[in-house]
Motif scaffolding. Structure first.
Motif, mmCIF file in Angstrom:
data_model
loop_
_atom_site.group_PDB
_atom_site.id
_atom_site.type_symbol
_atom_site.label_atom_id
_atom_site.label_comp_id
_atom_site.label_asym_id
_atom_site.label_seq_id
_atom_site.Cartn_x
_atom_site.Cartn_y
_atom_site.Cartn_z
ATOM 1 N N ILE A 1 0.868 -1.183 0.000
ATOM 2 C CA ILE A 1 0.000 0.000 0.000
ATOM 3 C C ILE A 1 0.907 1.235 0.000
ATOM 4 C CG2 ILE A 1 -1.797 1.246 1.240
ATOM 5 C CD1 ILE A 1 -2.518 -1.460 2.574
ATOM 6 N N ILE A 2 0.875 2.013 -1.072
ATOM 7 C CA ILE A 2 1.725 3.200 -1.195
ATOM 8 C C ILE A 2 0.995 4.400 -0.587
ATOM 9 C CG2 ILE A 2 3.077 4.607 -2.789
ATOM 10 C CD1 ILE A 2 3.809 1.633 -2.777
ATOM 11 N N TYR A 3 1.740 5.205 0.162
ATOM 12 C CA TYR A 3 1.099 6.365 0.787
ATOM 13 C C TYR A 3 2.135 7.462 1.011
ATOM 14 C CZ TYR A 3 3.295 5.383 5.306
ATOM 15 O OH TYR A 3 4.201 5.207 6.308
ATOM 16 N N SER A 4 1.646 8.645 1.362
ATOM 17 C CA SER A 4 2.516 9.759 1.756
ATOM 18 C C SER A 4 1.909 10.450 2.972
ATOM 19 C CB SER A 4 2.680 10.755 0.599
ATOM 20 O OG SER A 4 1.463 11.422 0.334
ATOM 21 N N ARG A 5 2.783 11.060 3.775
ATOM 22 C CA ARG A 5 2.347 11.786 4.972
ATOM 23 C C ARG A 5 2.734 13.257 4.826
ATOM 24 N NH1 ARG A 5 0.947 8.529 9.188
ATOM 25 N NH2 ARG A 5 1.618 6.351 9.074
ATOM 26 N N GLU A 6 1.865 14.098 5.277
ATOM 27 C CA GLU A 6 2.166 15.526 5.292
ATOM 28 C C GLU A 6 3.088 15.831 6.471
ATOM 29 O OE1 GLU A 6 -1.500 17.620 5.408
ATOM 30 O OE2 GLU A 6 -2.263 16.744 3.537
ATOM 31 N N SER B 1 -1.359 13.060 9.356
ATOM 32 C CA SER B 1 -2.179 13.365 8.187
ATOM 33 C C SER B 1 -1.680 12.622 6.965
ATOM 34 C CB SER B 1 -2.180 14.877 7.915
ATOM 35 O OG SER B 1 -2.747 15.575 9.007
ATOM 36 N N ILE B 2 -2.565 11.851 6.344
ATOM 37 C CA ILE B 2 -2.249 11.105 5.132
ATOM 38 C C ILE B 2 -2.529 11.986 3.927
ATOM 39 C CG2 ILE B 2 -2.754 9.047 3.771
ATOM 40 C CD1 ILE B 2 -1.450 8.395 6.397
ATOM 41 N N SER C 1 -10.171 4.177 1.116
ATOM 42 C CA SER C 1 -9.123 5.195 1.322
ATOM 43 C C SER C 1 -9.685 6.488 1.896
ATOM 44 C CB SER C 1 -8.402 5.475 -0.003
ATOM 45 O OG SER C 1 -9.322 5.910 -0.986
ATOM 46 N N SER C 2 -10.942 6.806 1.616
ATOM 47 C CA SER C 2 -11.531 8.061 2.100
ATOM 48 C C SER C 2 -11.586 8.109 3.625
ATOM 49 C CB SER C 2 -12.935 8.243 1.516
ATOM 50 O OG SER C 2 -13.764 7.146 1.888
ATOM 51 N N SER C 3 -11.626 6.938 4.276
ATOM 52 C CA SER C 3 -11.688 6.913 5.744
ATOM 53 C C SER C 3 -10.429 7.504 6.358
ATOM 54 C CB SER C 3 -11.884 5.477 6.234
ATOM 55 O OG SER C 3 -13.062 4.916 5.716
ATOM 56 N N PHE C 4 -9.276 7.290 5.710
ATOM 57 C CA PHE C 4 -8.003 7.799 6.232
ATOM 58 C C PHE C 4 -7.903 9.313 6.060
ATOM 59 C CE2 PHE C 4 -7.288 3.365 5.443
ATOM 60 C CZ PHE C 4 -6.434 2.943 6.447
ATOM 61 N N PHE C 5 -8.576 9.857 5.014
ATOM 62 C CA PHE C 5 -8.527 11.305 4.786
ATOM 63 C C PHE C 5 -9.545 12.042 5.654
ATOM 64 C CE2 PHE C 5 -7.398 9.569 0.442
ATOM 65 C CZ PHE C 5 -6.035 9.739 0.623
ATOM 66 N N ALA C 6 -10.682 11.401 5.916
ATOM 67 C CA ALA C 6 -11.739 12.063 6.675
ATOM 68 C C ALA C 6 -11.361 12.244 8.146
ATOM 69 C CB ALA C 6 -13.047 11.262 6.558
ATOM 70 N N ASP C 7 -10.600 11.294 8.690
ATOM 71 C CA ASP C 7 -10.242 11.346 10.113
ATOM 72 C C ASP C 7 -8.728 11.161 10.228
ATOM 73 O OD1 ASP C 7 -9.904 11.147 12.826
ATOM 74 O OD2 ASP C 7 -11.187 9.369 13.089
ATOM 75 N N ARG C 8 -8.009 12.196 10.635
ATOM 76 C CA ARG C 8 -6.557 12.139 10.694
ATOM 77 C C ARG C 8 -6.069 11.169 11.756
ATOM 78 N NH1 ARG C 8 -4.243 15.998 14.313
ATOM 79 N NH2 ARG C 8 -2.480 16.180 12.891
ATOM 80 N N PHE C 9 -6.926 10.779 12.702
ATOM 81 C CA PHE C 9 -6.535 9.817 13.739
ATOM 82 C C PHE C 9 -6.938 8.380 13.375
ATOM 83 C CE2 PHE C 9 -7.249 13.857 16.034
ATOM 84 C CZ PHE C 9 -5.971 14.055 16.534
#
Length: 852
Positions: free
Chosen positions: A356-361, A368-369, A384-392
């Protein structure tokens, strides 16, 4: 012949137009040598040659020098001298003229220059600011290397040589575009080193060349010509100055070596620079194999600057540019298409990738993803939207026991610019997976952090394998401990079994009850020996010795054991074929015991609430009809053991994996996954095979097929005759006193004499004292002070013919190989019987007598 520059200019304008568009070429005035070497026609040839070689005959008078030698005082080596009489140019004497004279065997000792010079001269009248390609064209068309320059009155002004032109023509881009292979002369005059110099000169004259390449022929692996030297016109000038005899001197004695070879793919620019650096006029071209490919001369390089050649080159370049433009447009369109395909392919790769490829701010808590590949839903179950909607969201799904550690490691990764961590992560279905999280910091050109990029990958299976490997290593450690305990136990059993065998001999007239007690003692001590061997067999994981055995007896032992140990809720049945008295297998009892016991234990675990365990034994013959069902079974007779349970059964997807190492369905710490894989390995070592049948909820059945052997009926048992000694002296070396004493009693009972030693040091001292009177040594391998192997080597240094019997409770294949390498032929495993001891000792002493 005289050429007028202006008359040639119009003819060559069209040819040189394109060449003027390349790098600027110098004018004729820049390449004329205004100080040519000139001599009088009456000068002796030998003096002219000296002048060409950069020398002056000091024996000549000053007046003769002034009359015959008209050049300036800066004498230099040259390939020519111009012949001038009364200020008029009358001829030229070159290296080629010298070669012709040598080839014709002309005696130059009494010849003057005027007699051998070339009088038919080609000259050029000089005007200012003319293109030097005019001179190049004249020299190329007339195949000359020297072009005298005169004025309107025909008076000598100077001379142009190929070297002058090559030094002036330096458009590096033009030379860099061309390769040696394009201009080299492939037809090269060659000769062997055994040829005389006069023949070399004739070859130069015959082929009108300025050099001869000296070669050798190599025949393996194929016939090729290898250049080993070269002889040039300049060399012949040098040899003439040295007064060498051209008629008797061989080429190999004077050829220039070693060669400075070049490759056909070298650029002409590199070749031009090499010629200048080495002051050479020609270079030999050699293939990578060492074979002669050709030769490159100054003329070859100057051919590149011929106007016609330059025009053709420019046309070819323009054509190539047009082709490249078309190709560039095609490639650009192709790249655009490929870019679209790459984007689509990248999207597919991210979708189906196991990572699973990702980046962090770059924020304070790094939670924050910024980007997340879509395959997160197929691997972890979340959109994937679940990870953007809630930063925790990501943090809260980490296992509580790992969470704080992971957050701390994330900060350290940011400090170190890269790193990795592993943690448990809750799947959408509720169970936990092990993830490996690798990250790397991305920075801009000024070193400012932009983002963290990384990937998550499921390593749950890897973690399970690590745990299984840990359990396997624990088993190996237990095996090592078992081996050590078995060794000590063997030392304990050796005197016990010895005493058990010795007591009936000591008290032959005892009553029947005492004799029964003696028999019981011997029987139980032998059972202890067998138990130790089983422990060692399990610890070593070796197949052990094979023997003809009845499987029915083995199953009776197993059933007796499991009826006492399995839960009472499990009913156990044993079914034996009535014809089993004629069926046996060639196998190892301990290993087969392990097979059937393992299958019974698995059956017990499959019936936690009770059930029925049935063990049956039958004889079958596999024929061609049977092979249609079981095509992997060889034709023949088999003893078949079937273990059937009424347990939970095995699902089809699991049935395919049950024989894989470390695969287990049991709870953690309740199974290693090695049982059935070991069972399969043992059965294959016995040339057998195994079939599994199972239905969910109805139980499982394992059928083991072992090749049968016919038992020899009514085989008479003959009692072994124990062999007595003939008063031979035996040295018993063992640190166990009881073993020493019982072995001593054995041997003395059967007519041997004995000596005792507690370790290797005592053994060496006793052997030296006895002065080789000892017939054999019983040597224990594990003793204090000096172990058995060191003691053996020391004894062999004293007596190379010594006969040693190595004894030990454990003999691994490695130890046996070491002993064999040390020349030890006789090995006796503890605990040994009287028969085994006497027979081994008899063979050792017999071999000593043969050697003697």
């Amino acid at each position: 012949m005289h050429f007028h520059v202006k008359k040639l200019t119009a003819k060559m304008n069209s040819q040189s137009h394109e060449s003027e568009q390349s790098e600027k070429i110098q004018t004729l005035d820049k390449i004329i040598d205004y100080n040519p070497i000139t001599v009088a026609s009456e000068l002796w040839v030998r003096d002219a040659i000296q002048i060409m070689h950069g020398l002056v005959n000091n024996e000549a008078s000053s007046q003769e020098k002034e009359r015959c030698f008209c050049a300036n005082n800066n004498l230099k080596k040259s390939s020519y001298v111009l012949v001038v009489d009364s200020g008029k140019l009358v001829g030229i004497f070159t290296e080629r003229d010298l070669v012709k004279s040598i080839a014709d065997r002309v005696d130059l000792a009494d010849k003057k220059v005027g007699e051998v010079m070339t009088s038919q001269l080609i000259t050029l009248q000089k005007y200012q600011n003319e293109d030097l390609t005019i001179a190049l064209t004249i020299m190329r068309e007339n195949r000359i290397r020297h072009l005298p320059i005169v004025n309107d009155e025909g008076k000598l002004i100077g001379i142009i040589t190929q070297k002058n032109i090559r030094s002036a023509l330096t458009p590096s881009s033009l030379l860099k575009m061309r390769r040696v292979s394009e201009v080299m002369t492939r037809s090269v005059a060659i000769s062997s080193g055994e040829v005389l110099l006069v023949e070399i000169a004739r070859l130069m004259k015959q082929h009108q060349v300025s050099c001869i390449v000296i070669v050798e022929t190599k025949t393996a692996p194929e016939k090729i010509t290898i250049p080993v030297g070269i002889i040039t016109e300049r060399d012949l000038v040098r040899y003439q100055v040295a007064n060498l005899d051209f008629v008797t001197t061989k080429a190999s004695a004077v050829m220039s070596q070693p060669l400075i070879p070049i490759d056909p793919e070298d650029s002409l620019w590199e070749t031009h620079q090499l010629m200048d650096a080495k002051d050479l006029r020609r270079l030999v071209v050699v293939e990578k194999s060492g074979e002669l490919a050709g030769i490159v001369t100054q003329t070859s390089i100057l051919r590149v600057f011929d106007p016609l050649e330059m025009s053709r080159t420019i046309d070819l370049l323009q054509s190539e540019v047009d082709k490249q433009t078309i190709e560039l447009n095609r490639v650009q369109q192709q790249l655009e298409n490929e870019l679209q395909m790459t984007r689509s392919r990248l999207r597919n790769l991210l979708t189906f990738s196991p990572a699973i490829i990702y980046s962090r701010e770059i924020t304070e808590d790094l939670l924050s993803i910024g980007f997340l590949s879509e395959n997160v839903s197929s691997i972890l179950g979340y959109h994937s939207s679940s990870f953007f909607a809630d930063r925790f969201f990501w943090r809260d799904l980490i296992h509580p026991e790992d969470r704080d550690r992971v957050i701390n490691e994330l900060s350290k990764i940011l400090e170190n610019a890269e790193g990795a961590t592993e943690y448990r992560f809750r799947h959408q279905k509720g169970h936990y997976l092990w993830l490996r999280d690798e990250l790397k910091l991305v920075q801009d050109s000024e070193g400012k952090a932009i983002e963290l990029v990384g990937y998550w990958i499921d390593i749950t299976e890897k973690k399970q394998m690590e745990n299984q490997l840990f359990h396997s290593q624990r088993l190996e450690i237990l095996g090592t401990l078992a081996s050590g305990i078995a060794h000590d136990f063997n030392n304990i059993l050796t005197p016990i079994i010895g005493i058990a065998q010795l007591l009936p001999l000591k008290f032959p007239n005892s009553d029947s009850e005492t004799q029964n007690l003696f028999s019981l003692l011997e029987y139980n001590s032998k059972r202890g020996v067998e138990l130790v061997r089983q422990i060692l067999s399990f610890a070593r994981k070796s197949s052990g010795k094979l023997s003809n055995l009845k499987v029915s007896n083995l199953l009776l032992e197993i059933v007796a054991t499991i009826r006492n140990t399995f839960p009472k809720s499990i009913e156990i049945y044993l079914k034996l074929d009535s014809d089993l008295h004629s069926w046996k297998v060639l196998g190892n009892k301990t290993r087969l015991y392990q097979v059937f016991m393992n299958l019974c234990i698995n059956a017990r675990d499959a019936m936690p609430d009770g059930g029925t365990l049935t063990i049956s034994l039958e004889n079958i013959s596999i024929d061609e009809n049977y092979l249609q069902i079981h095509n992997s079974a060889p034709i023949g007779s088999y003893v078949v053991v079937t273990v059937t349970d009424t347990g939970i059964g095995i699902p089809d997807e699991i049935k395919k994996k049950i024989f894989e190492p470390f695969f287990t369905t049991k709870e953690r710490l309740k199974g290693t996954g090695l049982g059935l894989s070991t069972v399969m390995a043992i059965i294959k070592n016995h040339n057998g095979f195994l079939n599994v049948y199972s239905e969910l909820g109805k139980g499982s059945q394992f059928k083991v097929y072992l090749p049968a052997v016919e038992a020899k009926s009514n085989q008479a048992k003959t009692k072994l005759q124990l062999k007595s000694g003939n008063q031979e002296l035996i040295l018993i070396v063992d640190d166990e006193v009881t073993i020493q004493q019982i072995t001593k009693a054995f041997l003395e009972k059967y007519n041997y004499r004995t000596l005792l030693a507690r370790n290797g040091i005592e053994a060496i001292e006793i052997y030296q004292q006895q002065d080789r009177k000892i017939d054999a040594v019983l040597m224990d391998m594990m003793m204090p002070s000096m172990n058995g192997l060191k003691a053996i080597k020391s004894l062999q240094e004293i007596d190379s013919q010594i006969k040693i019997i190595a004894t030990s409770g454990i003999f691994s294949p490695e130890r046996i190989a070491t002993l064999n390498a040390a020349g030890i032929e006789h090995i006796l495993s503890k605990p040994y019987t009287l028969t085994k001891l006497l027979n081994t000792l008899d063979r050792a002493i017999a071999s000593r007598k043969i050697d003697a």
